[in-house]
Design a protein around this motif. Structure first.
Motif, PDB file in Angstrom:
ATOM      1  N   ILE A 191       0.852  -1.194   0.000  1.00 17.21           N
ATOM      2  CA  ILE A 191       0.000   0.000   0.000  1.00 17.21           C
ATOM      3  C   ILE A 191       0.884   1.239   0.000  1.00 17.21           C
ATOM      4  O   ILE A 191       2.062   1.175   0.367  1.00 17.21           O
ATOM      5  CB  ILE A 191      -0.967   0.044   1.201  1.00 17.21           C
ATOM      6  CG1 ILE A 191      -0.189   0.081   2.530  1.00 17.21           C
ATOM      7  CG2 ILE A 191      -1.950  -1.124   1.163  1.00 17.21           C
ATOM      8  CD1 ILE A 191      -1.075   0.360   3.734  1.00 17.21           C
ATOM      9  N   MET A 213      -9.087   3.795   2.021  1.00 21.77           N
ATOM     10  CA  MET A 213      -8.358   2.905   2.914  1.00 21.77           C
ATOM     11  C   MET A 213      -8.995   2.861   4.297  1.00 21.77           C
ATOM     12  O   MET A 213      -9.208   1.780   4.878  1.00 21.77           O
ATOM     13  CB  MET A 213      -6.904   3.372   3.019  1.00 21.77           C
ATOM     14  CG  MET A 213      -6.058   2.547   3.984  1.00 21.77           C
ATOM     15  SD  MET A 213      -5.869   0.827   3.476  1.00 21.77           S
ATOM     16  CE  MET A 213      -4.779   1.067   2.075  1.00 21.77           C
ATOM     17  N   ILE A 224      -7.086   0.373  -4.356  1.00 24.39           N
ATOM     18  CA  ILE A 224      -7.766   0.996  -3.219  1.00 24.39           C
ATOM     19  C   ILE A 224      -8.656   2.107  -3.751  1.00 24.39           C
ATOM     20  O   ILE A 224      -8.171   3.124  -4.234  1.00 24.39           O
ATOM     21  CB  ILE A 224      -6.750   1.576  -2.209  1.00 24.39           C
ATOM     22  CG1 ILE A 224      -5.794   0.500  -1.711  1.00 24.39           C
ATOM     23  CG2 ILE A 224      -7.483   2.249  -1.049  1.00 24.39           C
ATOM     24  CD1 ILE A 224      -6.431  -0.596  -0.912  1.00 24.39           C
TER      25      ILE A 224
END
Length: 203
Positions: free
Chosen positions: A44, A58, A106
């Protein structure tokens, strides 16, 4: 009657039960008081470089998974506020991202395109050394959890099992060693920009 723990004594996991805002605000305080940060984030994007849209997506995943109060706006405000310290007050940041961090979806394609453009801009920020480890790069160490080390005195590691704060010098030395080995596989400068650009074009 037991005395309630003070905010300073509460763990990340304790804070999380009140929502994302308290955790992100406490982390912002840590960032504000740190002069030198190194970090490795395999899948990430590093929190200090997250766009508001990416951060919101997120934190929505965090809220849904942990079933905590949905104070996402407060969490996003505190998380994105970390970016203001890059290049300020002599602070230094050396951050490694795995190529998977550029690919992990995401928030959808629009969110990811905005986030990748943000990363391109970040490659020239003063005070930040940003490396990207290509998916096919030969590693000098087995893959492990993402982590951040603050002023070489404290490491933060986070995963499904919860967040862990490490201050033991011997354990901190393990993270320093791991970072050095990971760094040897990373691309920097124009090579990193080219990799991000290729992923952006395919997103």
């Amino acid at each position: 009657m037991q005395t309630p723990a003070s905010p300073a004594d509460r763990t990340w996991d304790d804070l999380l039960q009140s929502g994302t805002g308290p955790v992100q605000q406490t982390f912002l305080d840590l960032v504000r008081n740190t002069r030198d940060t190194v970090g490795y984030h395999p899948d990430i994007v590093w929190g200090n470089l997250q766009t508001p849209e990416y951060a919101a997506a997120m934190l929505r995943l965090v809220v849904d998974f942990h079933e905590i109060p949905a104070d996402i706006e407060a969490g996003v405000a505190a998380r994105t506020a970390r970016a203001q310290y890059i290049g300020q007050g002599g602070r230094t940041y050396h951050v490694l991202l795995g190529e998977q961090a550029l690919l992990t979806n995401i928030g959808g394609a629009d969110v990811m395109r905005g986030q990748l453009r943000r990363l391109l801009d970040a490659t020239v920020l003063s005070g930040l050394s940003l490396g990207i480890i290509p998916a096919r790069a030969r590693l000098q160490i087995y893959p492990g959890d993402g982590f951040s080390v603050f002023d070489d005195r404290r490491a933060e590691v986070e995963g499904f099992r919860g967040a862990e704060t490490i201050t033991d010098p011997a354990r901190l030395a393990v993270f320093r060693k791991a970072f050095g080995l990971l760094q040897s596989s990373a691309l920097y400068g124009q090579d990193a920009r080219d990799l991000i650009t290729r992923v952006l074009a395919a997103t």
